[in-house]
Design a protein around this motif. Structure first.
Motif, PDB file in Angstrom:
ATOM      1  N   GLN A   1     107.059 -30.752   4.700  1.00 27.69           N
ATOM      2  CA  GLN A   1     107.988 -30.061   3.816  1.00 27.69           C
ATOM      3  C   GLN A   1     108.951 -31.060   3.172  1.00 27.69           C
ATOM      4  O   GLN A   1     109.212 -32.132   3.711  1.00 27.69           O
ATOM      5  N   HIS A   2     109.436 -30.695   1.987  1.00 24.59           N
ATOM      6  CA  HIS A   2     110.425 -31.493   1.245  1.00 24.59           C
ATOM      7  C   HIS A   2     109.935 -32.921   0.971  1.00 24.59           C
ATOM      8  O   HIS A   2     110.732 -33.866   0.949  1.00 24.59           O
ATOM      9  N   ILE A   3     108.637 -33.077   0.754  1.00 24.84           N
ATOM     10  CA  ILE A   3     108.086 -34.424   0.597  1.00 24.84           C
ATOM     11  C   ILE A   3     108.624 -35.106  -0.662  1.00 24.84           C
ATOM     12  O   ILE A   3     108.967 -36.292  -0.641  1.00 24.84           O
ATOM     13  N   ALA A   4     108.712 -34.370  -1.766  1.00 29.85           N
ATOM     14  CA  ALA A   4     109.195 -34.979  -3.009  1.00 29.85           C
ATOM     15  C   ALA A   4     110.624 -35.498  -2.842  1.00 29.85           C
ATOM     16  O   ALA A   4     110.937 -36.639  -3.217  1.00 29.85           O
ATOM     17  N   GLN A   5     111.495 -34.674  -2.256  1.00 26.18           N
ATOM     18  CA  GLN A   5     112.889 -35.094  -2.078  1.00 26.18           C
ATOM     19  C   GLN A   5     112.994 -36.278  -1.117  1.00 26.18           C
ATOM     20  O   GLN A   5     113.797 -37.192  -1.325  1.00 26.18           O
ATOM     21  N   LYS A   6     112.171 -36.276  -0.076  1.00 25.28           N
ATOM     22  CA  LYS A   6     112.203 -37.383   0.885  1.00 25.28           C
ATOM     23  C   LYS A   6     111.725 -38.683   0.240  1.00 25.28           C
ATOM     24  O   LYS A   6     112.273 -39.764   0.506  1.00 25.28           O
ATOM     25  N   LEU A   7     110.708 -38.578  -0.609  1.00 29.31           N
ATOM     26  CA  LEU A   7     110.238 -39.775  -1.307  1.00 29.31           C
ATOM     27  C   LEU A   7     111.307 -40.309  -2.262  1.00 29.31           C
ATOM     28  O   LEU A   7     111.498 -41.522  -2.385  1.00 29.31           O
ATOM     29  N   ARG A   8     112.011 -39.408  -2.939  1.00 31.98           N
ATOM     30  CA  ARG A   8     113.063 -39.854  -3.858  1.00 31.98           C
ATOM     31  C   ARG A   8     114.193 -40.541  -3.100  1.00 31.98           C
ATOM     32  O   ARG A   8     114.749 -41.541  -3.576  1.00 31.98           O
ATOM     33  N   LEU A   9     114.535 -40.014  -1.942  1.00 35.05           N
ATOM     34  CA  LEU A   9     115.557 -40.671  -1.116  1.00 35.05           C
ATOM     35  C   LEU A   9     115.071 -42.041  -0.656  1.00 35.05           C
ATOM     36  O   LEU A   9     115.842 -43.006  -0.607  1.00 35.05           O
ATOM     37  N   THR A  10     113.786 -42.137  -0.335  1.00 35.88           N
ATOM     38  CA  THR A  10     113.210 -43.421   0.075  1.00 35.88           C
ATOM     39  C   THR A  10     113.263 -44.423  -1.066  1.00 35.88           C
ATOM     40  O   THR A  10     113.614 -45.596  -0.877  1.00 35.88           O
ATOM     41  N   VAL A  11     112.909 -43.965  -2.266  1.00 38.10           N
ATOM     42  CA  VAL A  11     112.962 -44.826  -3.451  1.00 38.10           C
ATOM     43  C   VAL A  11     114.382 -45.328  -3.674  1.00 38.10           C
ATOM     44  O   VAL A  11     114.614 -46.514  -3.948  1.00 38.10           O
ATOM     45  N   ALA A  12     115.363 -44.426  -3.546  1.00 42.56           N
ATOM     46  CA  ALA A  12     116.762 -44.813  -3.744  1.00 42.56           C
ATOM     47  C   ALA A  12     117.216 -45.809  -2.680  1.00 42.56           C
ATOM     48  O   ALA A  12     117.956 -46.753  -2.971  1.00 42.56           O
ATOM     49  N   LEU A  13     116.776 -45.616  -1.455  1.00 41.13           N
ATOM     50  CA  LEU A  13     117.156 -46.516  -0.369  1.00 41.13           C
ATOM     51  C   LEU A  13     116.579 -47.912  -0.579  1.00 41.13           C
ATOM     52  O   LEU A  13     117.271 -48.925  -0.407  1.00 41.13           O
ATOM     53  N   LEU A  14     115.306 -47.967  -0.972  1.00 39.08           N
ATOM     54  CA  LEU A  14     114.628 -49.256  -1.135  1.00 39.08           C
ATOM     55  C   LEU A  14     114.990 -49.945  -2.446  1.00 39.08           C
ATOM     56  O   LEU A  14     114.801 -51.157  -2.586  1.00 39.08           O
ATOM     57  N   GLY A  15     115.461 -49.149  -3.414  1.00 41.95           N
ATOM     58  CA  GLY A  15     115.770 -49.726  -4.719  1.00 41.95           C
ATOM     59  C   GLY A  15     114.541 -49.989  -5.560  1.00 41.95           C
ATOM     60  O   GLY A  15     114.587 -50.782  -6.502  1.00 41.95           O
ATOM     61  N   THR A  16     113.430 -49.348  -5.227  1.00 43.48           N
ATOM     62  CA  THR A  16     112.215 -49.513  -6.031  1.00 43.48           C
ATOM     63  C   THR A  16     112.395 -48.767  -7.345  1.00 43.48           C
ATOM     64  O   THR A  16     112.964 -47.684  -7.380  1.00 43.48           O
ATOM     65  N   VAL A  17     111.903 -49.353  -8.419  1.00 42.58           N
ATOM     66  CA  VAL A  17     112.146 -48.776  -9.742  1.00 42.58           C
ATOM     67  C   VAL A  17     110.905 -48.144 -10.355  1.00 42.58           C
ATOM     68  O   VAL A  17     110.973 -47.567 -11.428  1.00 42.58           O
ATOM     69  N   SER A  18     109.773 -48.248  -9.693  1.00 41.67           N
ATOM     70  CA  SER A  18     108.552 -47.654 -10.232  1.00 41.67           C
ATOM     71  C   SER A  18     107.652 -47.222  -9.084  1.00 41.67           C
ATOM     72  O   SER A  18     107.848 -47.622  -7.931  1.00 41.67           O
ATOM     73  N   ARG A  19     106.660 -46.416  -9.416  1.00 41.88           N
ATOM     74  CA  ARG A  19     105.700 -45.986  -8.405  1.00 41.88           C
ATOM     75  C   ARG A  19     104.901 -47.172  -7.879  1.00 41.88           C
ATOM     76  O   ARG A  19     104.516 -47.208  -6.712  1.00 41.88           O
ATOM     77  N   LYS A  20     104.636 -48.141  -8.748  1.00 41.89           N
ATOM     78  CA  LYS A  20     103.925 -49.348  -8.304  1.00 41.89           C
ATOM     79  C   LYS A  20     104.742 -50.100  -7.257  1.00 41.89           C
ATOM     80  O   LYS A  20     104.191 -50.620  -6.278  1.00 41.89           O
ATOM     81  N   ASP A  21     106.060 -50.174  -7.472  1.00 44.85           N
ATOM     82  CA  ASP A  21     106.922 -50.843  -6.493  1.00 44.85           C
ATOM     83  C   ASP A  21     106.895 -50.103  -5.158  1.00 44.85           C
ATOM     84  O   ASP A  21     106.882 -50.726  -4.088  1.00 44.85           O
ATOM     85  N   LEU A  22     106.899 -48.774  -5.227  1.00 44.08           N
ATOM     86  CA  LEU A  22     106.864 -47.980  -3.999  1.00 44.08           C
ATOM     87  C   LEU A  22     105.544 -48.187  -3.271  1.00 44.08           C
ATOM     88  O   LEU A  22     105.512 -48.356  -2.045  1.00 44.08           O
ATOM     89  N   ALA A  23     104.444 -48.193  -4.024  1.00 47.06           N
ATOM     90  CA  ALA A  23     103.137 -48.426  -3.411  1.00 47.06           C
ATOM     91  C   ALA A  23     103.067 -49.818  -2.787  1.00 47.06           C
ATOM     92  O   ALA A  23     102.493 -50.004  -1.705  1.00 47.06           O
TER      93      ALA A  23
END
Length: 310
Positions: A3-25
Motif C-alpha cells: 500500500q501507498h507505494i507511489a507516496q513511499k517512492l516519492r519520499l525515497t526519491v526526496a530522501l536520496l535526492g535523485t532527480v530522475s527515474r534513471k537515477d532511482l533505478a
C-alpha cells in the motif's frame, strides 16, 4: 498487501535526492546489481497505477534506505509509519522531507508536460472529408501548426483551410491527456468552430488521428458534421497557397511528396489512408444530419411544447 507505494517512492526519491527515474533505478542497482526494480515500470509505480510484484524489489528497497525493517514491512506499512522510520534512520525532519517530496513531484510532472508540449509542437498537413455538400465525397487539405507557450501545457493550435470563398483560419488551446488529445478551435473574426478529438500522441509523433467535429462552412444550410482526420507531421511549413479540396483522383501520398515527405510504397499507403478516412462513412463523405430529419423531430416537440406552454 502493498500500500501507498507511489507516496513511499516519492519520499525515497526526496530522501536520496535523485532527480530522475534513471537515477532511482541506478540507486537500486547499487545495492543489488541484479535488482528487479524495472525502469520501464517505475513511471507507473510513481504514479500509483501499478506496484512491484516481486518481493525482492522491497528487499532491495530496505537495503537502499538502510532500514532494519524487512522488505515486506516496506510494502505493508502505513504511510505515517514508513515516513517516521526513514526520518528517524536518516535524521531528517518529517515536514522537510514531505515538502521536498511534494516539490520534486510537481517539478517532475511539470517537466514531463513541457516535454510533451515540445514533442507536439510543429507543422502538420491535415486530410479529412469535406463538410460542404457541394464537395461531398472529396477530401479537403488543411494545415495545422502547434506552438508552445507559458504554463504546464501552454499549447495552442492554428488550423487553416484554403476555400473557394477565401481562407479559413481557426485557432485555440490544445489539451493533451492520457486518454486523448483535444483542441477547441474557433474563428477570430467569424463564427466557425471546430473540435478535434484525437488519439493521444505517441513518440516520435509522426502522425495524429481521430475526429473533427464542426459545421459546414460552404452550404445552403448549417449542418453539424463529423469526419475522421489524419494529421501528418511535416519538416517544413506548408506553402501559403497549399490546401483546399483534393481532386477526386488525387493521391495523399503524392500530395505529401509535394510537401517534402516522400513515403515508400505510395499506392499501398494511399489505400491504407483512404480506408482509415472512409471507415465511418456510408457514402464516402462526412457524417452529417440532414436538416429535414431534425426539422421533423423539431416539429413534433415544438408543437407539444406550445400546446402545453400555458
Amino acid at each position: 498487501m502493498a500500500q501507498h507505494i507511489a507516496q513511499k517512492l516519492r519520499l525515497t526519491v526526496a530522501l536520496l535526492g535523485t532527480v530522475s527515474r534513471k537515477d532511482l533505478a541506478a540507486a537500486f542497482r547499487n545495492v543489488n546489481p541484479n535488482t528487479a526494480f524495472d525502469l520501464g515500470r517505475a513511471d507507473k509505480w510513481l504514479q500509483g497505477r501499478a506496484q512491484p510484484r516481486q518481493l525482492s524489489v522491497y528487499d532491495d528497497w530496505s537495503k537502499l534506505l538502510k532500514l532494519e525493517q524487512s522488505g515486506a514491512w516496506i510494502a505493508q506499512s502505513d504511510l505515517p509509519g514508513f515516513t517516521a522510520a526513514i526520518c528517524a534512520r536518516h535524521g531528517i525532519d518529517r515536514t522537510e522531507l514531505e515538502r521536498r517530496a511534494g516539490a520534486q513531484f510537481e517539478a517532475s510532472s511539470g517537466h514531463e508536460e513541457r516535454s510533451l508540449g515540445l514533442a507536439l509542437a510543429g507543422t502538420y498537413a491535415c486530410y479529412s472529408h469535406a463538410l460542404s455538400p457541394y464537395y461531398r465525397g472529396q477530401l479537403i487539405r488543411g494545415s495545422l501548426s502547434i506552438e508552445t507557450g507559458p504554463g504546464p501545457h501552454g499549447l495552442t493550435a492554428a488550423y487553416r483551410e484554403v476555400l473557394p470563398t477565401g481562407q479559413l483560419l481557426v485557432g485555440g488551446p490544445v489539451t493533451p491527456t492520457k486518454r486523448g488529445l483535444y483542441a477547441f478551435l474557433k474563428e477570430t473574426d467569424g463564427d466557425a468552430h471546430f473540435f478535434l478529438c484525437l488519439f493521444p500522441q505517441s513518440r516520435p509523433g509522426s502522425v495524429l488521428g481521430g475526429y473533427m467535429c464542426g459545421g459546414a462552412i460552404i452550404g445552403p444550410e448549417p449542418q453539424p458534421s463529423l469526419t475522421r482526420i489524419l494529421i501528418v507531421r511535416l519538416r517544413d511549413p506548408t506553402p501559403e497557397a497549399w490546401g483546399g479540396y483534393l481532386p477526386p483522383d488525387g493521391s495523399i501520398a503524392r500530395d505529401l511528396a509535394s510537401l517534402g515527405l516522400t513515403i515508400e510504397q505510395p499506392e499501398a499507403v494511399d489505400r491504407q489512408l483512404a480506408q482509415f478516412l472512409v471507415a465511418d462513412s456510408k457514402d464516402g463523405g462526412a457524417s452529417q444530419i440532414p436538416p429535414a430529419e431534425f426539422r421533423a423531430i423539431l416539429d413534433v416537440f415544438d408543437r407539444h411544447w406550445l400546446r402545453h406552454s400555458g
